[in-house]
Design a protein around this motif. Sequence first.
Motif, PDB file in Angstrom:
ATOM      1  N   HIS A  33     113.897 -68.173 186.617  1.00  0.00           N
ATOM      2  CA  HIS A  33     113.935 -68.251 185.149  1.00  0.00           C
ATOM      3  C   HIS A  33     113.899 -69.697 184.671  1.00  0.00           C
ATOM      4  O   HIS A  33     114.872 -70.221 184.119  1.00  0.00           O
ATOM      5  CB  HIS A  33     115.190 -67.559 184.623  1.00  0.00           C
ATOM      6  N   GLU A  35     112.516 -70.879 182.175  1.00  0.00           N
ATOM      7  CA  GLU A  35     112.578 -70.979 180.716  1.00  0.00           C
ATOM      8  C   GLU A  35     114.000 -71.180 180.193  1.00  0.00           C
ATOM      9  O   GLU A  35     114.199 -71.579 179.037  1.00  0.00           O
ATOM     10  CB  GLU A  35     111.981 -69.723 180.067  1.00  0.00           C
ATOM     11  N   LYS A  36     114.981 -70.924 181.025  1.00  0.00           N
ATOM     12  CA  LYS A  36     116.380 -71.086 180.607  1.00  0.00           C
ATOM     13  C   LYS A  36     116.827 -72.547 180.619  1.00  0.00           C
ATOM     14  O   LYS A  36     117.906 -72.875 180.125  1.00  0.00           O
ATOM     15  CB  LYS A  36     117.300 -70.272 181.517  1.00  0.00           C
ATOM     16  N   PHE A  37     116.002 -73.411 181.194  1.00  0.00           N
ATOM     17  CA  PHE A  37     116.415 -74.802 181.375  1.00  0.00           C
ATOM     18  C   PHE A  37     115.457 -75.737 180.660  1.00  0.00           C
ATOM     19  O   PHE A  37     114.265 -75.467 180.546  1.00  0.00           O
ATOM     20  CB  PHE A  37     116.445 -75.156 182.870  1.00  0.00           C
TER      21      PHE A  37
END
Length: 306
Positions: A33, A35-37
């Motif tokens: 994931h 996109e979480k960072f």
Amino acid sequence: MKIAIAGGSGFVGTALIDELSKENHDIYILTRHPEKFKKQTNLTYIGWLTEEATPEMHLEGLEVFINLAGESLNSGRWTPERKRRIVESRIEASKEMNRIISILPSKVSVIINASAIGYYGISDDETFTETSESIGDDFLARTVQLWEKEAAKSRSYSKRMIFTRFGVILGEKDGALPMIAFPYKLFGGGKIGKGNQWLSWIHIHDAVRAIIFCMNDARIEGPVNFTAPNPVQMDTFGKTIGTVLHRPHWLTVPPFFLKNLLGEMSILVLEGQNVLPTKLKEEGFTFSFPTLKEALQNILKEDSHV
């Protein structure tokens, strides 16, 4: 250097990234994931282990691949389903590492693949070094053997390959220590099981320093034991916790209780092996915390004055 790290959100990975970030490396964190960072200076999150992920597109010129990925052994009772996930998560990550490295245009300088001293099997009598063969046929030994065998397929695509066989890693908030130390804080600590089982441990600070040491030392390859030079038996481990925390070491937790509570996972505290870091010492690595008392005084320093 350009460094890729899989499993960067775990106990060791988080500490390792913190340390490497101080050295101005270009670090690529492989995650399901990304996109979480948010991208940070010298730190980029890229996707992997999903259908649409193409991490190899970001890794041209890669010099170091560090694979720490795999479901935690401490994540809960070892049901058949959890055991399946423990094994498959490691095999899946190793296969994807092999795929990525095999299609990069040039060989990486070094692959560092996490492993564990569970490879050697269980013994109250033997002392294990990197040259020791496995005597184990338990779940942990079989898991590590499969794990290393799969990861070793990357060897032909790298100049060096290292298997970091971790012992019990001691840290303030993660790993086994908080669980073991908690009863002592409540004045209820004591011997776990028979007490003479070996605990081969390492401070998280030394584990991270040793990874970087191996990364930078071209002489080091193959299995490397990540344990402090002074393993202790479990009863001594408990007594040392009690001494550091100024708490009694007086109760006994019988083996049958832990086996009923934890099932097969109880092997993590009821059995062990005496493992020495022969290769690290031969190559000149200096431990910041070579003795258990020094390590616990550092980790439990705030609690020791309560």
